[in-house]
Design a protein around this motif. Structure first.
Motif, PDB file in Angstrom:
ATOM      1  N   GLU A 238       0.872  -1.186   0.000  1.00 30.03           N
ATOM      2  CA  GLU A 238       0.000   0.000   0.000  1.00 30.03           C
ATOM      3  C   GLU A 238       0.902   1.227   0.000  1.00 30.03           C
ATOM      4  O   GLU A 238       1.767   1.360   0.862  1.00 30.03           O
ATOM      5  CB  GLU A 238      -0.896  -0.025   1.238  1.00 30.03           C
ATOM      6  N   ARG A 239       0.672   2.155  -0.921  1.00 30.38           N
ATOM      7  CA  ARG A 239       1.558   3.321  -1.059  1.00 30.38           C
ATOM      8  C   ARG A 239       0.792   4.627  -1.213  1.00 30.38           C
ATOM      9  O   ARG A 239       1.352   5.624  -1.640  1.00 30.38           O
ATOM     10  CB  ARG A 239       2.542   3.133  -2.215  1.00 30.38           C
ATOM     11  N   GLY A 240      -0.491   4.589  -0.846  1.00 27.57           N
ATOM     12  CA  GLY A 240      -1.274   5.823  -0.915  1.00 27.57           C
ATOM     13  C   GLY A 240      -2.130   5.854  -2.160  1.00 27.57           C
ATOM     14  O   GLY A 240      -1.714   5.417  -3.218  1.00 27.57           O
ATOM     15  N   ILE A 241      -3.341   6.354  -2.004  1.00 24.63           N
ATOM     16  CA  ILE A 241      -4.262   6.478  -3.129  1.00 24.63           C
ATOM     17  C   ILE A 241      -4.534   7.952  -3.398  1.00 24.63           C
ATOM     18  O   ILE A 241      -4.325   8.806  -2.544  1.00 24.63           O
ATOM     19  CB  ILE A 241      -5.586   5.719  -2.872  1.00 24.63           C
ATOM     20  N   ARG A 242      -5.016   8.210  -4.593  1.00 19.97           N
ATOM     21  CA  ARG A 242      -5.346   9.571  -4.987  1.00 19.97           C
ATOM     22  C   ARG A 242      -6.686   9.959  -4.362  1.00 19.97           C
ATOM     23  O   ARG A 242      -7.666   9.237  -4.500  1.00 19.97           O
ATOM     24  CB  ARG A 242      -5.428   9.611  -6.518  1.00 19.97           C
ATOM     25  N   THR A 243      -6.705  11.076  -3.660  1.00 25.41           N
ATOM     26  CA  THR A 243      -7.959  11.617  -3.124  1.00 25.41           C
ATOM     27  C   THR A 243      -7.969  13.113  -3.409  1.00 25.41           C
ATOM     28  O   THR A 243      -7.058  13.622  -4.054  1.00 25.41           O
ATOM     29  CB  THR A 243      -8.087  11.387  -1.599  1.00 25.41           C
ATOM     30  N   PHE A 244      -8.978  13.812  -2.901  1.00 23.77           N
ATOM     31  CA  PHE A 244      -9.042  15.250  -3.150  1.00 23.77           C
ATOM     32  C   PHE A 244      -8.099  16.034  -2.245  1.00 23.77           C
ATOM     33  O   PHE A 244      -7.918  17.226  -2.426  1.00 23.77           O
ATOM     34  CB  PHE A 244     -10.477  15.757  -2.963  1.00 23.77           C
ATOM     35  N   GLU A 245      -7.521  15.371  -1.259  1.00 21.84           N
ATOM     36  CA  GLU A 245      -6.625  16.066  -0.347  1.00 21.84           C
ATOM     37  C   GLU A 245      -5.355  16.479  -1.082  1.00 21.84           C
ATOM     38  O   GLU A 245      -4.771  15.686  -1.807  1.00 21.84           O
ATOM     39  CB  GLU A 245      -6.269  15.156   0.835  1.00 21.84           C
ATOM     40  N   THR A 246      -4.938  17.722  -0.904  1.00 22.31           N
ATOM     41  CA  THR A 246      -3.738  18.190  -1.601  1.00 22.31           C
ATOM     42  C   THR A 246      -2.579  18.448  -0.639  1.00 22.31           C
ATOM     43  O   THR A 246      -1.462  18.654  -1.070  1.00 22.31           O
ATOM     44  CB  THR A 246      -4.027  19.513  -2.345  1.00 22.31           C
ATOM     45  N   TYR A 247      -2.873  18.435   0.666  1.00 20.31           N
ATOM     46  CA  TYR A 247      -1.785  18.717   1.609  1.00 20.31           C
ATOM     47  C   TYR A 247      -0.759  17.586   1.576  1.00 20.31           C
ATOM     48  O   TYR A 247       0.443  17.818   1.534  1.00 20.31           O
ATOM     49  CB  TYR A 247      -2.353  18.894   3.024  1.00 20.31           C
ATOM     50  N   THR A 248      -1.243  16.357   1.605  1.00 19.87           N
ATOM     51  CA  THR A 248      -0.364  15.217   1.393  1.00 19.87           C
ATOM     52  C   THR A 248      -0.413  14.851  -0.094  1.00 19.87           C
ATOM     53  O   THR A 248      -1.403  15.095  -0.760  1.00 19.87           O
ATOM     54  CB  THR A 248      -0.846  13.994   2.209  1.00 19.87           C
ATOM     55  N   ARG A 249       0.668  14.263  -0.608  1.00 19.38           N
ATOM     56  CA  ARG A 249       0.703  13.949  -2.041  1.00 19.38           C
ATOM     57  C   ARG A 249      -0.359  12.908  -2.374  1.00 19.38           C
ATOM     58  O   ARG A 249      -1.123  13.044  -3.320  1.00 19.38           O
ATOM     59  CB  ARG A 249       2.088  13.418  -2.408  1.00 19.38           C
ATOM     60  N   ASN A 250      -0.425  11.851  -1.557  1.00 14.36           N
ATOM     61  CA  ASN A 250      -1.481  10.847  -1.688  1.00 14.36           C
ATOM     62  C   ASN A 250      -1.986  10.544  -0.294  1.00 14.36           C
ATOM     63  O   ASN A 250      -1.405  10.987   0.680  1.00 14.36           O
ATOM     64  CB  ASN A 250      -0.961   9.573  -2.357  1.00 14.36           C
TER      65      ASN A 250
END
Lengths: 338, 338, 338, 338
Positions: D237-249
């Protein structure tokens, strides 16, 4: 509704579940599979909350077959709803209705000038924001009651019925008296207390889709208003949140034929807020017509003397006039009266 | 704030823009590049709305450098806010506060039994829903005022302060009298009229993050309450909407260290709603502690005799007791008092 | 490109950063603000990776002003690219090109029958899948090389150039010999090794947008092909992943005017895959034309004798003929040759 | 699998569908409801493609009950898979394995220095990128084969097995000879031709989750490798795309318990790429351990002499040492060997 029991559930636990469902007045078809038992629930399942069934420890999953909305469903109401306000018949077959006006009401001069110009170009209703939902508490929140008064004045001068946004259940009475169509903004689509109050109103409701809402959630919010007794609901697609950053939101035009098939309610498109760029309003408006929308709600702003003008997302009166001519052109090909 | 002018903007139009910005009380640094001119706005830009600047036809883009929230920002308020309610000190360093109770208040017996059991296991506050936001108008909407009365009774019996959700500005007065922490649900995170009313309340507000909200939008909603004069805001991460369907929502645990760095407000985690599955509550709770949250709000349900029980997302009292013991174990290693 | 230094960065650390940037051949404008220093980087920043600048501990944020793509940008290539294949001129002003054919090539009889029928209705190219990207290893993976051979046969019979999907760099040589337009599917949009190989190909590339890609990422993938020396790239919008579940994907029609403004490359629309329902193909196709697309790629399937037919997302030849007539109708109003 | 026929489907059409399904070797249970008929498909439905069933014009919807993956499913393989490489036993109960190293291999000196330092701190494997997937064709693409050679050198010096990313099926042979664990990056998770080749490899595969993939799609990609004959798959697991922009994923930590329940494969977490900020690596790593991951893959970079260092998302060797100590602390409380 289909209820899938967990593998290994005992006969006795399955029987308990069946009795429970029958007590709700439903019939049950039982499918005993190799891995698991599947129950088919027959009858009016629209009043059943899948989450309540999930409370049973032996239930693996609950899947709806029928839609959870009933009054909003075309299945039980095959004829399209037509909302009549002034000269406009929103949702009438072969009719395309355009609502236009500024994002915010700013002054008497502004709203009257815009109202006159959009009327001349063919708009059937006037929009204008008096109460503005703003992300920041420090941003301008609208002229509020004064804005409503100015809209009424513009209506008197032009005869155009007025559409404006409500933000609180406490304001329903005021809007009921002053406004022709009451708009619910995207951020309030699931403000259920507001929806309940609007269900008691006699005025048509323009219900914008929430920024991340599914079509089903949107129709369920319409169902709140319809269930309260108000059958005049107009849906409005205004763009959903996606990962795209070039446009402010992504206008979901495929939602239009979907909603027209699922529901009898009229559905219009807001091409101004979704893109957030005035040059994109024209292509999106033509596409909205081609895809089958019942109309548009477009931002038009006038500002001849100001240095800072030509709103990022607003058309000026000349651009709006051009848009109306193009809409009439394609409309004539599609057999639509604009 | 940085304003990028479009390529080809004339000197005179750039000068007009500079005057406009200076009229707002800001200083401007001008960067003339090969392609375009970039203006650096200096001063308090938190009250400036980028959209207003975008109204100028010559502006290509506006980018914030400073955060748009001020009262919620740790930059201007380096010390962590501690919200004190009963024995609880939410947000205090080296402290981890657990709030527990049923999703909905169902009966006197239920709420008192749960309250006594969670208190014994170490919960510091009691939660319980009286007004329930439901997607469907046909779903159970909660016991409403009777639910509030039962919560008060449970408080009297156990001494646990109570947390429950508000849905309408009209109810603020009632909640003010009866409730210890007023919860704002995810769907009302941008119900600005409600936030404004809560800004005038003397009670702490538990502000849940909206289903598709960014951290910045969440902190802007907190800013509404703080700007109204109420400085006791507790943030609550409860899962965001993603494409994953196995879990109901995706708990965004990386939001916790982000919020702790950006803001001085306490932030807790709701591991029950996000996953929607009781067996996932324990690992998510331990992770919430490890990632730096100030506490949890956990659903606990009792139902020894009912056939349909063991809520999909609720722990029973025994499971909650086990969870509290594990939290105390890891907490001792991390130097946290649970 | 704008580089924002962290508050409190020393003069000497700012100087080091400035030297570093100048060593890359760029000029720097320095903005000393109250809170922080902002550097404006002037020159060709398209080759600069913002992440590399972020490696400096004193950098707070890096923001692009110019687009990161150059060969794909309309700014440096104002004339629209026209891709010529057979009779088709994709991207030519006032021209709307339709590509049609079955999802998968199934048999000689099928592909020839469909090819003849879509040609008669006005399609300019034939599509058909030979290598199929499938989520499950157990699903049918296409006729592969046999499928390519059948497509070539259909081309010989009808004269229609053929479009089919490639899945591996190892197949580029084979496609180069047999196919007229090589399609890159949504899942391979960022298969960079494949894009590099296709940059060396002499055949036009149809580049589908990834399911969750931004327009910028899409154009960066086109840039890979263009940078490799192949200037014939056709973009294809095929729907993006959103929370909506009624449609399989959400067709992003606002991406069309956005891409036409940002880039000189032709852009077409796939209305079949996005919605996943044949009855939605017509309204989406008309909307694609109205919004300004250069053409369509549509699924058409024939299956007169089979019991299981009328693919969920495919039109049959009669439906396709009707669609073409409607497109010609609206096209004539918009001045487009179909 | 449940097949819902459209309302109004005739007996004869339902019979045809039943025969069709029986021809596939499945049993069928028939549920005749008031509105529609529901077919329950019994037997091994994992090889059935729901889309094929949707081709029947009378089918309204197809819903899976069983998971579409089989070899990856814990249901048919209850014991957890343990992948053994060097000293590491990834996936072994009560074991937490840490892989560390630089984002890119840059030089002999760099990779050896990092390898020695992470080994000393307790890492069991060395990571380092030789082939780099980059959004821009103009960004550094890695040292490629030279990078692989340098990794092998570092392995010789330290004994640490090496993990590095593959980007093309053409490179499988080279990786097979040189590398201990072959990594598939997020953008190639559905590069099916690559997955098929890796199914024939004898080396363990580290399969990163795609940026917008569901857990089911991720496990289906693992299924491709397992179905090819390679049973050593480690999920990451390495992060998914969401609407949050503060963190990259957005790191989806709730995916960890979900995957552990659905599958027997080991699952590790990449806390470096997801957040994109080095100060967030520690809290996310502790949370990954608490939530039940089998290990971590962490970026560590050394750069004692360079002015531009301290990578945005990389820890330096000292920070990594601290992290390992904290992990050992919490690990001891949880009974984990780090």
């Amino acid at each position: 509704m289909v209820v899938i029991m967990k593998p290994g559930t005992t006969e006795s636990d399955i029987e308990k579940m069946i009795s429970y469902v029958k007590d709700m007045g439903l019939d049950v078809m039982v499918n005993k599979g190799v891995d698991c038992t599947v129950l088919g629930l027959l009858g009016d399942t629209s009043r059943i909350d899948p989450d309540t069934l999930m409370l049973n420890i032996h239930v693996d999953r609950v899947m709806r077959i029928a839609e959870p909305f009933k009054k909003a469903s075309r299945k039980f109401h095959p004829d399209s709803t037509v909302v009549r306000v002034g000269d406009a018949e929103i949702g009438k077959e072969k009719t395309f209705t355009v609502i236009a006006g500024p994002c915010s009401v700013e002054s008497e001069e502004q709203i009257i000038e815009v109202a006159e110009s959009v009327k001349e170009s063919g708009a059937k209703l006037l929009r204008g924001g008096a109460f503005k939902p703003r992300t920041s508490p420090y941003s301008f929140q609208g002229l509020e009651l004064e804005g409503i008064a100015l809209l009424k004045e513009a209506k008197e001068k032009t005869g155009l019925p007025i559409v404006t946004e409500i933000m609180s259940p406490a304001m329903v009475e005021t809007f009921e008296e002053s406004v022709d169509i009451i708009q619910v903004g995207a951020r309030n689509m699931q403000n259920f207390d507001l929806l309940k109050e609007l269900g008691k109103s006699s005025k048509p409701i323009l219900l914008k889709r929430g920024l991340s809402s599914t079509i089903e959630e949107w129709l369920m919010s319409a169902e709140y208003i319809l269930a309260g007794g108000n059958s005049n609901v107009i849906l409005c697609e205004r763009g959903i949140r996606t990962f795209e950053t070039y446009t402010r939101n992504t206008l979901d035009l495929s939602a239009i034929p979907a909603v027209k098939r699922l529901s009898h309610l009229p559905v219009i498109v807001d091409p101004s807020h979704s893109a957030g760029m005035s040059w994109m309003v024209e292509p999106l408006s033509l596409a909205a017509m081609a895809v089958g929308a019942d109309g548009l709600i477009v931002e038009v702003h006038n500002c001849p003397e100001k240095a800072l003008c030509d709103g990022a997302q607003s058309l000026n009166p000349g651009q709006f006039k051009n848009l109306m001519q193009k809409l009439k052109g394609i409309g004539s090909n599609l057999g639509l009266e604009v």
